[in-house]
Design a protein around this motif. Sequence first.
Motif, short mmCIF file in Angstrom:
data_model
loop_
_atom_site.label_atom_id
_atom_site.label_comp_id
_atom_site.label_asym_id
_atom_site.label_seq_id
_atom_site.Cartn_x
_atom_site.Cartn_y
_atom_site.Cartn_z
N VAL A 125 0.86 -1.18 0.00
CA VAL A 125 0.00 0.00 0.00
C VAL A 125 0.89 1.23 0.00
O VAL A 125 2.11 1.13 0.16
CB VAL A 125 -0.96 -0.01 1.21
N ASN A 126 0.31 2.41 -0.20
CA ASN A 126 1.17 3.58 -0.38
C ASN A 126 0.93 4.70 0.62
O ASN A 126 1.51 5.77 0.47
CB ASN A 126 1.02 4.13 -1.81
N ASP A 127 0.11 4.48 1.63
CA ASP A 127 -0.16 5.53 2.61
C ASP A 127 -0.10 4.92 4.01
O ASP A 127 -1.09 4.33 4.47
CB ASP A 127 -1.53 6.15 2.35
N PRO A 128 1.03 5.06 4.71
CA PRO A 128 1.14 4.44 6.03
C PRO A 128 0.17 5.02 7.05
O PRO A 128 -0.25 4.32 7.97
CB PRO A 128 2.59 4.70 6.43
N VAL A 129 -0.20 6.27 6.90
CA VAL A 129 -1.15 6.87 7.83
C VAL A 129 -2.54 6.24 7.64
O VAL A 129 -3.25 5.98 8.61
CB VAL A 129 -1.21 8.40 7.68
N ALA A 130 -2.92 5.99 6.39
CA ALA A 130 -4.20 5.33 6.13
C ALA A 130 -4.22 3.94 6.77
O ALA A 130 -5.26 3.51 7.29
CB ALA A 130 -4.46 5.24 4.63
N VAL A 131 -3.10 3.23 6.73
CA VAL A 131 -3.02 1.94 7.41
C VAL A 131 -3.20 2.13 8.92
O VAL A 131 -3.98 1.42 9.57
CB VAL A 131 -1.67 1.25 7.13
N GLU A 133 -4.74 4.43 10.42
CA GLU A 133 -6.12 4.82 10.72
C GLU A 133 -7.05 3.60 10.84
O GLU A 133 -8.09 3.68 11.50
CB GLU A 133 -6.62 5.78 9.65
N LEU A 134 -6.68 2.48 10.22
CA LEU A 134 -7.48 1.26 10.36
C LEU A 134 -7.52 0.78 11.82
O LEU A 134 -8.43 0.05 12.20
CB LEU A 134 -6.89 0.13 9.50
N PHE A 135 -6.55 1.22 12.61
CA PHE A 135 -6.42 0.75 13.98
C PHE A 135 -7.05 1.72 14.99
O PHE A 135 -6.88 1.54 16.19
CB PHE A 135 -4.95 0.52 14.32
N LEU A 136 -7.75 2.73 14.51
CA LEU A 136 -8.41 3.67 15.40
C LEU A 136 -9.29 2.93 16.40
O LEU A 136 -10.10 2.09 16.02
CB LEU A 136 -9.25 4.66 14.58
N GLY A 137 -9.13 3.22 17.67
CA GLY A 137 -9.90 2.58 18.71
C GLY A 137 -9.30 1.29 19.24
O GLY A 137 -9.80 0.73 20.23
N THR A 138 -8.24 0.80 18.63
CA THR A 138 -7.57 -0.41 19.12
C THR A 138 -7.03 -0.16 20.53
O THR A 138 -6.43 0.88 20.78
CB THR A 138 -6.42 -0.81 18.18
N PRO A 139 -7.19 -1.10 21.44
CA PRO A 139 -6.69 -0.89 22.81
C PRO A 139 -5.17 -0.70 22.83
O PRO A 139 -4.45 -1.33 22.04
CB PRO A 139 -7.08 -2.17 23.54
N LEU A 210 -2.22 11.06 15.18
CA LEU A 210 -2.82 9.75 15.38
C LEU A 210 -1.78 8.91 16.11
O LEU A 210 -0.67 8.71 15.60
CB LEU A 210 -3.17 9.10 14.03
N HIS A 211 -2.13 8.47 17.32
CA HIS A 211 -1.15 7.69 18.08
C HIS A 211 -1.83 6.77 19.08
O HIS A 211 -2.95 7.01 19.52
CB HIS A 211 -0.13 8.60 18.78
#
Length: 245
Positions: A125-131, A133-139, A210-211
């Motif tokens: 894939v070409n956007d590490p931030v988009a990847v 963002e898939l983890f938003l809300g992950t503990p 995003l962190h």
Amino acid sequence: MTRACVTKPVVDLLRNPDGPRDRQLLYGDAVSVGDQSGGWCQVISDKDGYSGWLRTDQLGPEITSTHWVWAPATHAYAQADMKSPDQVCLSFGSRVEVMSQKNEFVETSLGFIPAVHVKPVGTLVNDPVAVAELFLGTPYLWGGNSRFGLDCSGLVQVGLLACGVPCPGDSGDQERVLGSALPQGSDAQRGDLLFWKGHVAWVSGDNMLLHANAHHMSVVFEPMDQAISRIAAQGDGPVTALKRF
């Protein structure tokens, strides 16, 4: 050294046998195996060179992975049918060997995985931030590297590895080797990394980070100026670097 692969969905990579978790490995991750003692083995991970200890029953023979999981998480089912029993849950980045495709599922040794949840090995894939963002809300999980829990450096690593960018597992090493440092006072842009001593965050947009962090105990968006003030106030110091790829 011998070669092996992780055979469990997520395993803790320990500092020493029965010691603390430093990082995690995922199903299909390839390792080189060194010292073995009392049901434990010391391994070096192919994907980032991280070294630690695993139980020997968490490893099996090296496989030829053909696909990787690119959905945040997926299930392997007993049949090529979403209503059949689920056998195991795999995280983003897990690697599997696909033997065939049936209907909308691919067949693996674990069961049938939805075809839309995997990509051929070598597909980037070409956007590490988009990847990330898939983890938003992950503990938040210290040393975590999966959809079931991760930490700040794990969130950075998962995004970069999916884009084919080599990335160490710890934030200190990431600060040392990733990107180019920008002068103090530079404007941050999407895809930059902001570092503190012991912490790292993606810049996701104008004044937004995003962190994964222990304050929120999850992966969150947070205004950059708010995060900088909060981290300083809690005694963890100022920003140490802004890095750009």
